[in-house]
Scaffold this motif. Structure first.
Motif, mmCIF file in Angstrom:
data_model
loop_
_atom_site.group_PDB
_atom_site.id
_atom_site.type_symbol
_atom_site.label_atom_id
_atom_site.label_comp_id
_atom_site.label_asym_id
_atom_site.label_seq_id
_atom_site.Cartn_x
_atom_site.Cartn_y
_atom_site.Cartn_z
ATOM 1 N N ALA A 158 50.501 67.131 16.049
ATOM 2 C CA ALA A 158 50.284 65.690 16.126
ATOM 3 C C ALA A 158 50.885 65.072 17.388
ATOM 4 O O ALA A 158 50.641 63.902 17.674
ATOM 5 C CB ALA A 158 50.865 64.990 14.896
ATOM 6 N N SER A 163 47.901 67.538 20.167
ATOM 7 C CA SER A 163 46.670 66.792 19.882
ATOM 8 C C SER A 163 45.549 67.205 20.821
ATOM 9 O O SER A 163 44.412 67.457 20.390
ATOM 10 C CB SER A 163 46.926 65.283 20.023
ATOM 11 N N GLN A 185 49.599 62.691 8.821
ATOM 12 C CA GLN A 185 48.770 62.916 10.001
ATOM 13 C C GLN A 185 47.585 63.850 9.729
ATOM 14 O O GLN A 185 46.836 64.170 10.651
ATOM 15 C CB GLN A 185 49.619 63.499 11.137
ATOM 16 N N TYR A 188 44.153 62.437 10.774
ATOM 17 C CA TYR A 188 44.098 62.372 12.238
ATOM 18 C C TYR A 188 43.794 63.743 12.830
ATOM 19 O O TYR A 188 42.925 63.898 13.696
ATOM 20 C CB TYR A 188 45.436 61.830 12.754
ATOM 21 N N ASP A 191 40.280 64.915 12.149
ATOM 22 C CA ASP A 191 39.340 64.201 13.022
ATOM 23 C C ASP A 191 39.298 64.824 14.416
ATOM 24 O O ASP A 191 38.260 64.809 15.085
ATOM 25 C CB ASP A 191 39.714 62.721 13.127
ATOM 26 N N LYS A 294 37.207 62.122 21.077
ATOM 27 C CA LYS A 294 38.438 62.631 20.470
ATOM 28 C C LYS A 294 39.658 62.158 21.256
ATOM 29 O O LYS A 294 40.697 61.833 20.681
ATOM 30 C CB LYS A 294 38.427 64.158 20.421
ATOM 31 N N ALA A 297 40.595 58.654 20.376
ATOM 32 C CA ALA A 297 41.223 58.544 19.061
ATOM 33 C C ALA A 297 42.722 58.806 19.110
ATOM 34 O O ALA A 297 43.457 58.421 18.194
ATOM 35 C CB ALA A 297 40.560 59.513 18.090
ATOM 36 N N MET A 298 43.186 59.471 20.177
ATOM 37 C CA MET A 298 44.618 59.776 20.314
ATOM 38 C C MET A 298 45.414 58.636 20.922
ATOM 39 O O MET A 298 46.641 58.641 20.882
ATOM 40 C CB MET A 298 44.808 60.992 21.234
ATOM 41 N N GLN A 300 47.327 55.331 22.160
ATOM 42 C CA GLN A 300 48.098 54.141 21.785
ATOM 43 C C GLN A 300 48.389 53.376 23.074
ATOM 44 O O GLN A 300 49.029 53.907 23.975
ATOM 45 C CB GLN A 300 49.402 54.553 21.101
ATOM 46 N N ARG A 320 52.648 59.527 17.982
ATOM 47 C CA ARG A 320 51.474 60.355 17.694
ATOM 48 C C ARG A 320 50.507 60.298 18.871
ATOM 49 O O ARG A 320 50.263 59.246 19.446
ATOM 50 C CB ARG A 320 50.758 59.839 16.438
ATOM 51 N N GLY A 321 49.965 61.461 19.215
ATOM 52 C CA GLY A 321 48.920 61.483 20.241
ATOM 53 C C GLY A 321 49.436 61.092 21.611
ATOM 54 O O GLY A 321 50.493 61.514 22.056
#
Length: 329
Positions: A158, A163, A185, A188, A191, A294, A297-298, A300, A320-321
């Motif tokens: 994660a 990721s 997670q 996530y 996905d 993809k 989606a990771m 932030q 995360r990510g």
């Protein structure tokens, strides 16, 4: 004048980070001046932002071990104003001022052209973590990893490296087993393409047996320590582990038995001093083999003022990510 995140150390040895205005004359002397657009947050950034400054040599200091942006001025013929460029590694952000600034000045040798198919934001969604993940995948491929030969394990899945590695391996047709200590997670990771979730507790302790059942055809390991030792004993004959991190510790309580009886390979992955040609190869593979949906989606988003708190979070394993820092926001 422009904004930069400056880390300073007081007489008591305590460090303080805050956004301040500086000028071009404050930047280091080097070949190329870049208008930075995006940077990221990596584990090393957390160390440089944290108490004591971690890897920083001199103060005041601008952290940020990677960035992407546009060349503003160049004394090197390889780059001209308007060129889009990416920087990772070379101890930028540690020994040298880095990307947590609206402008940076660095050596031309440290830059690579932004690969076709990526914009600067996407390049920093990849960043050092994703670049390292691709280097790990390439190393495993160079040592025989092929889709369809069995599950590939990704530890610390994660996190940033994990990721991206999960997404790349799944996109290439591998069955990916993702290790995480955060059950929340799971969605996530699935996905991103993970077909199996392995609880961290299943691999967190060493066992007395140097060999266990052959399970993994490859592994991208961001944890190290006892988990890496355990994984080595579970690799299939001739399989390889690409070691990219030490979130679980630098010690390796293992034996040489997996190397001698199963021909297991332990591949060290360094992203900092990679030669230019291999950097280009990795970035071209990223543009081709990392699904952009993809990747998004990771992400932030963050700004310069968010960085001190994010530095603390990443050291605690709570990011995360990938964090993408818009230095101009």
């Amino acid at each position: 004048m422009f904004n930069a995140l400056i880390v300073e150390k007081d007489d008591d040895g305590n460090t303080h980070a805050g956004v301040k205005q500086i000028g071009l004359d404050d930047l280091p002397h080097a070949d190329v001046t870049v208008a930075v657009e995006y940077s990221t947050v990596n584990y090393k950034d957390g160390l440089c932002l944290g108490p004591g400054g971690g890897l920083v040599r001199h103060y005041p200091h601008v952290p940020g071990i990677d960035f992407a942006g546009t060349v503003e001025q160049s004394d090197d013929d390889r780059y001209k104003p308007g060129d889009k460029v990416v920087l990772t590694g070379w101890r930028v952000g540690e020994a040298h001022w880095g990307g947590y600034s609206q402008k940076a000045r660095v050596k031309a040798d440290w830059l690579v052209p932004l690969p076709e198919g990526l914009d600067t934001r996407q390049a920093m969604a990849v960043g050092t973590a994703g670049f390292t993940a691709m280097l790990a995948v390439m190393a495993l491929e160079d040592h025989g990893l092929q889709p369809g030969h069995g599950p590939v394990l990704v530890t610390g899945a994660a996190g940033g490296v994990g990721s991206v590695a999960t997404a790349i391996l799944a996109h290439l047709g591998h069955e990916v087993a993702a290790v995480t200590g955060r059950p929340e997670q799971e969605a996530y990771l699935r996905d991103l393409g993970a077909s199996r979730i392995v609880p961290r507790a299943d691999l967190a302790e060493t066992v007395k047996r140097p060999l266990e059942s052959e399970e993994w055809t490859g592994c991208v390991d961001a944890v190290g320590g006892a988990m890496l030792a355990r994984v080595l004993g579970q690799m299939k004959y001739g399989a390889s582990v690409a070691a990219v991190g030490l979130a679980g510790g630098a010690a390796l309580p293992a034996t040489v038995v997996p190397f001698l009886l199963r021909g297991v390979n332990l591949l060290g992955i360094d992203s900092v001093m990679q030669p230019y040609d291999n950097r280009l190869r990795a970035w071209q593979r990223i543009a081709r083999d990392l699904p952009m949906d993809k990747l998004e989606a990771m992400v932030q988003p963050a700004t310069l003022s968010d960085l001190p708190g994010l530095g603390e979070d990443i050291l605690k394993g709570q990011v995360r990510g990938r964090v993408v820092v818009d230095v101009n926001a």
